[in-house]
Design a protein around this motif. Structure first.
Motif, PDB file in Angstrom:
ATOM      1  N   LEU A  33      15.015  -3.245  10.989  1.00 60.22           N
ATOM      2  CA  LEU A  33      13.639  -2.819  10.780  1.00 60.22           C
ATOM      3  C   LEU A  33      13.056  -3.601   9.613  1.00 60.22           C
ATOM      4  CD1 LEU A  33      14.042   1.052  11.093  1.00 60.22           C
ATOM      5  CD2 LEU A  33      13.119  -0.530  12.793  1.00 60.22           C
ATOM      6  N   ALA A  34      11.833  -4.064   9.768  1.00 57.81           N
ATOM      7  CA  ALA A  34      11.170  -4.754   8.673  1.00 57.81           C
ATOM      8  C   ALA A  34      10.988  -3.779   7.524  1.00 57.81           C
ATOM      9  CB  ALA A  34       9.824  -5.290   9.136  1.00 57.81           C
ATOM     10  N   THR A  35      11.219  -4.257   6.325  1.00 66.15           N
ATOM     11  CA  THR A  35      11.074  -3.383   5.168  1.00 66.15           C
ATOM     12  C   THR A  35      10.262  -4.084   4.101  1.00 66.15           C
ATOM     13  OG1 THR A  35      12.244  -1.938   3.643  1.00 66.15           O
ATOM     14  CG2 THR A  35      13.222  -4.075   4.040  1.00 66.15           C
ATOM     15  N   ASP A  36       9.581  -3.294   3.326  1.00 65.67           N
ATOM     16  CA  ASP A  36       8.846  -3.818   2.181  1.00 65.67           C
ATOM     17  C   ASP A  36       9.294  -3.032   0.958  1.00 65.67           C
ATOM     18  OD1 ASP A  36       7.247  -1.387   1.903  1.00 65.67           O
ATOM     19  OD2 ASP A  36       6.153  -2.078   3.657  1.00 65.67           O
ATOM     20  N   ILE A  37       8.835  -3.445  -0.191  1.00 65.05           N
ATOM     21  CA  ILE A  37       9.317  -2.844  -1.431  1.00 65.05           C
ATOM     22  C   ILE A  37       8.897  -1.388  -1.564  1.00 65.05           C
ATOM     23  CG2 ILE A  37       7.446  -3.529  -2.991  1.00 65.05           C
ATOM     24  CD1 ILE A  37       9.930  -4.498  -4.832  1.00 65.05           C
ATOM     25  N   ALA A  38       7.720  -1.019  -1.030  1.00 66.66           N
ATOM     26  CA  ALA A  38       7.276   0.381  -1.091  1.00 66.66           C
ATOM     27  C   ALA A  38       8.164   1.270  -0.228  1.00 66.66           C
ATOM     28  CB  ALA A  38       5.819   0.495  -0.664  1.00 66.66           C
ATOM     29  N   THR A  39       8.491   0.807   0.964  1.00 70.03           N
ATOM     30  CA  THR A  39       9.374   1.571   1.852  1.00 70.03           C
ATOM     31  C   THR A  39      10.746   1.749   1.212  1.00 70.03           C
ATOM     32  OG1 THR A  39       8.201   0.717   3.773  1.00 70.03           O
ATOM     33  CG2 THR A  39      10.397   1.635   4.161  1.00 70.03           C
ATOM     34  N   SER A  40      11.249   0.684   0.609  1.00 71.99           N
ATOM     35  CA  SER A  40      12.546   0.777  -0.070  1.00 71.99           C
ATOM     36  C   SER A  40      12.473   1.746  -1.236  1.00 71.99           C
ATOM     37  CB  SER A  40      12.994  -0.596  -0.557  1.00 71.99           C
ATOM     38  OG  SER A  40      13.322  -1.411   0.553  1.00 71.99           O
ATOM     39  N   PHE A  41      11.405   1.693  -2.023  1.00 72.63           N
ATOM     40  CA  PHE A  41      11.264   2.618  -3.146  1.00 72.63           C
ATOM     41  C   PHE A  41      11.308   4.058  -2.653  1.00 72.63           C
ATOM     42  CE2 PHE A  41       9.159   5.360  -6.095  1.00 72.63           C
ATOM     43  CZ  PHE A  41       9.600   4.931  -7.329  1.00 72.63           C
ATOM     44  N   GLN A  42      10.558   4.349  -1.610  1.00 68.75           N
ATOM     45  CA  GLN A  42      10.527   5.716  -1.072  1.00 68.75           C
ATOM     46  C   GLN A  42      11.905   6.151  -0.598  1.00 68.75           C
ATOM     47  OE1 GLN A  42       7.492   5.339   1.905  1.00 68.75           O
ATOM     48  NE2 GLN A  42       5.830   5.456   0.413  1.00 68.75           N
ATOM     49  N   ALA A  54       3.313   0.982  -9.015  1.00 73.47           N
ATOM     50  CA  ALA A  54       2.453   2.066  -8.519  1.00 73.47           C
ATOM     51  C   ALA A  54       3.301   3.171  -7.901  1.00 73.47           C
ATOM     52  CB  ALA A  54       1.449   1.529  -7.502  1.00 73.47           C
ATOM     53  N   CYS A  55       4.315   2.805  -7.164  1.00 74.91           N
ATOM     54  CA  CYS A  55       5.226   3.796  -6.572  1.00 74.91           C
ATOM     55  C   CYS A  55       5.887   4.626  -7.672  1.00 74.91           C
ATOM     56  CB  CYS A  55       6.292   3.113  -5.728  1.00 74.91           C
ATOM     57  SG  CYS A  55       5.705   2.335  -4.221  1.00 74.91           S
ATOM     58  N   MET A  56       6.332   3.965  -8.724  1.00 77.44           N
ATOM     59  CA  MET A  56       6.999   4.663  -9.829  1.00 77.44           C
ATOM     60  C   MET A  56       6.057   5.667 -10.487  1.00 77.44           C
ATOM     61  SD  MET A  56       9.843   4.873 -11.415  1.00 77.44           S
ATOM     62  CE  MET A  56      10.640   5.194 -12.961  1.00 77.44           C
ATOM     63  N   ARG A  57       4.793   5.311 -10.553  1.00 77.20           N
ATOM     64  CA  ARG A  57       3.785   6.177 -11.177  1.00 77.20           C
ATOM     65  C   ARG A  57       3.331   7.302 -10.255  1.00 77.20           C
ATOM     66  NH1 ARG A  57       0.373   1.102 -13.450  1.00 77.20           N
ATOM     67  NH2 ARG A  57       1.650   0.738 -15.310  1.00 77.20           N
ATOM     68  N   GLY A  58       3.794   7.292  -9.018  1.00 78.41           N
ATOM     69  CA  GLY A  58       3.365   8.316  -8.063  1.00 78.41           C
ATOM     70  C   GLY A  58       2.014   8.013  -7.449  1.00 78.41           C
ATOM     71  N   GLN A  59       1.593   6.768  -7.569  1.00 84.97           N
ATOM     72  CA  GLN A  59       0.320   6.342  -6.986  1.00 84.97           C
ATOM     73  C   GLN A  59       0.545   5.857  -5.566  1.00 84.97           C
ATOM     74  OE1 GLN A  59      -0.678   3.436  -9.955  1.00 84.97           O
ATOM     75  NE2 GLN A  59      -1.577   4.939 -11.340  1.00 84.97           N
ATOM     76  N   ASP A  60      -0.398   5.122  -5.045  1.00 84.73           N
ATOM     77  CA  ASP A  60      -0.325   4.583  -3.690  1.00 84.73           C
ATOM     78  C   ASP A  60       1.012   3.881  -3.458  1.00 84.73           C
ATOM     79  OD1 ASP A  60      -0.878   3.534  -1.179  1.00 84.73           O
ATOM     80  OD2 ASP A  60      -2.071   1.883  -1.962  1.00 84.73           O
ATOM     81  N   CYS A  61       1.797   4.403  -2.541  1.00 86.40           N
ATOM     82  CA  CYS A  61       3.119   3.821  -2.273  1.00 86.40           C
ATOM     83  C   CYS A  61       3.343   3.668  -0.773  1.00 86.40           C
ATOM     84  CB  CYS A  61       4.214   4.701  -2.904  1.00 86.40           C
ATOM     85  SG  CYS A  61       5.827   3.867  -2.953  1.00 86.40           S
ATOM     86  N   ASP A  62       2.309   3.203  -0.084  1.00 88.68           N
ATOM     87  CA  ASP A  62       2.467   3.022   1.367  1.00 88.68           C
ATOM     88  C   ASP A  62       2.498   1.560   1.769  1.00 88.68           C
ATOM     89  OD1 ASP A  62      -0.144   2.235   1.115  1.00 88.68           O
ATOM     90  OD2 ASP A  62      -0.978   3.819   2.360  1.00 88.68           O
ATOM     91  N   GLY A  63       2.521   0.674   0.789  1.00 85.44           N
ATOM     92  CA  GLY A  63       2.604  -0.752   1.103  1.00 85.44           C
ATOM     93  C   GLY A  63       1.259  -1.433   1.234  1.00 85.44           C
ATOM     94  N   LYS A  64       0.161  -0.684   1.293  1.00 85.58           N
ATOM     95  CA  LYS A  64      -1.150  -1.302   1.471  1.00 85.58           C
ATOM     96  C   LYS A  64      -1.608  -2.039   0.220  1.00 85.58           C
ATOM     97  CE  LYS A  64      -2.632   1.974   4.931  1.00 85.58           C
ATOM     98  NZ  LYS A  64      -3.505   3.086   5.235  1.00 85.58           N
ATOM     99  N   GLN A  65      -1.226  -1.538  -0.961  1.00 87.43           N
ATOM    100  CA  GLN A  65      -1.667  -2.183  -2.196  1.00 87.43           C
ATOM    101  C   GLN A  65      -1.183  -3.616  -2.263  1.00 87.43           C
ATOM    102  OE1 GLN A  65      -0.923  -0.072  -5.847  1.00 87.43           O
ATOM    103  NE2 GLN A  65      -0.866  -1.947  -7.031  1.00 87.43           N
ATOM    104  N   ALA A  66       0.017  -3.879  -1.765  1.00 89.76           N
ATOM    105  CA  ALA A  66       0.579  -5.232  -1.816  1.00 89.76           C
ATOM    106  C   ALA A  66      -0.245  -6.204  -0.974  1.00 89.76           C
ATOM    107  CB  ALA A  66       2.014  -5.228  -1.348  1.00 89.76           C
ATOM    108  N   LEU A  67      -1.046  -5.700  -0.037  1.00 90.77           N
ATOM    109  CA  LEU A  67      -1.838  -6.553   0.833  1.00 90.77           C
ATOM    110  C   LEU A  67      -3.237  -6.804   0.270  1.00 90.77           C
ATOM    111  CD1 LEU A  67      -0.849  -4.937   4.223  1.00 90.77           C
ATOM    112  CD2 LEU A  67       0.134  -6.964   3.151  1.00 90.77           C
TER     113      LEU A  67
END
Length: 163
Positions: free
Chosen positions: A22-31, A149-162
């Motif tokens: 499965l493709a993974t990004d850093i936000a998915t891994s963080f979660q 952002a994920c660590m801060r509890g902010q947007d962590c769905d991968g969209k910010q990276a785009l």
């Protein structure tokens, strides 16, 4: 028609093997690691180890999944906090490398990397496999911003990276 028959014969001669990850990004891994029962530390820096110790795919049975190959390593860099990668972090650890059939995990000593280290009783380890999602080489500024952002509890769905 001959080309079609040749292709059928070629594919019928043996099984086709493919690694499906499965493709993974850093936000998915963080979660994923944040939800794990084990404790993980997100780090950014370099791992130093003997690249010659990395496992090779098994030659006698290319479908064999090998056990982890433990490799002593040293990490130098910083750990993630609410303020980003600000805390100096250096540790010895075990790099656990797995092969899945003819595919083996790969990593380069000295390369800039963000990784999720498992911490257990003061001992750190990094377990990598060919599918990835545990270590991200050459992270971009967007990846660094995303995991912060994920660590801060902010947007962590991968969209910010785009953005």
């Amino acid at each position: 028609m001959r080309a079609f028959v040749f292709l059928i014969a070629l594919f019928a001669a043996g099984p086709l093997h493919a690694l499906s990850c499965l493709a993974t990004d850093i936000a998915t891994s963080f979660q994923r690691f944040a939800a794990a029962p084990e404790r993980y530390v997100v780090v950014h820096g370099t791992f130093h180890f003997d690249e010659g110790a990395l496992p090779k795919p098994p030659q006698h049975n290319p479908n064999l999944t090998t056990p982890n190959t433990p490799i002593p390593a040293r990490f130098l860099g910083k750990s993630l906090s609410m303020d980003g990668f600000q805390n100096r972090f250096a540790t010895d650890l075990v790099l656990n490398v797995k092969c899945l059939g003819p595919w083996c995990a790969a990593m380069t000593s000295g390369r800039d990397t963000i990784a999720f280290l498992r911490a257990e009783d003061g001992v750190y380890s990094l377990s990598i496999n060919p599918c990835g999602g545990v270590a991200f080489a050459d992270p971009t500024p967007a990846m660094i911003a995303q995991v912060t952002a994920c660590m801060r509890g902010q947007d962590c769905d991968g969209k910010q990276a785009l953005r």
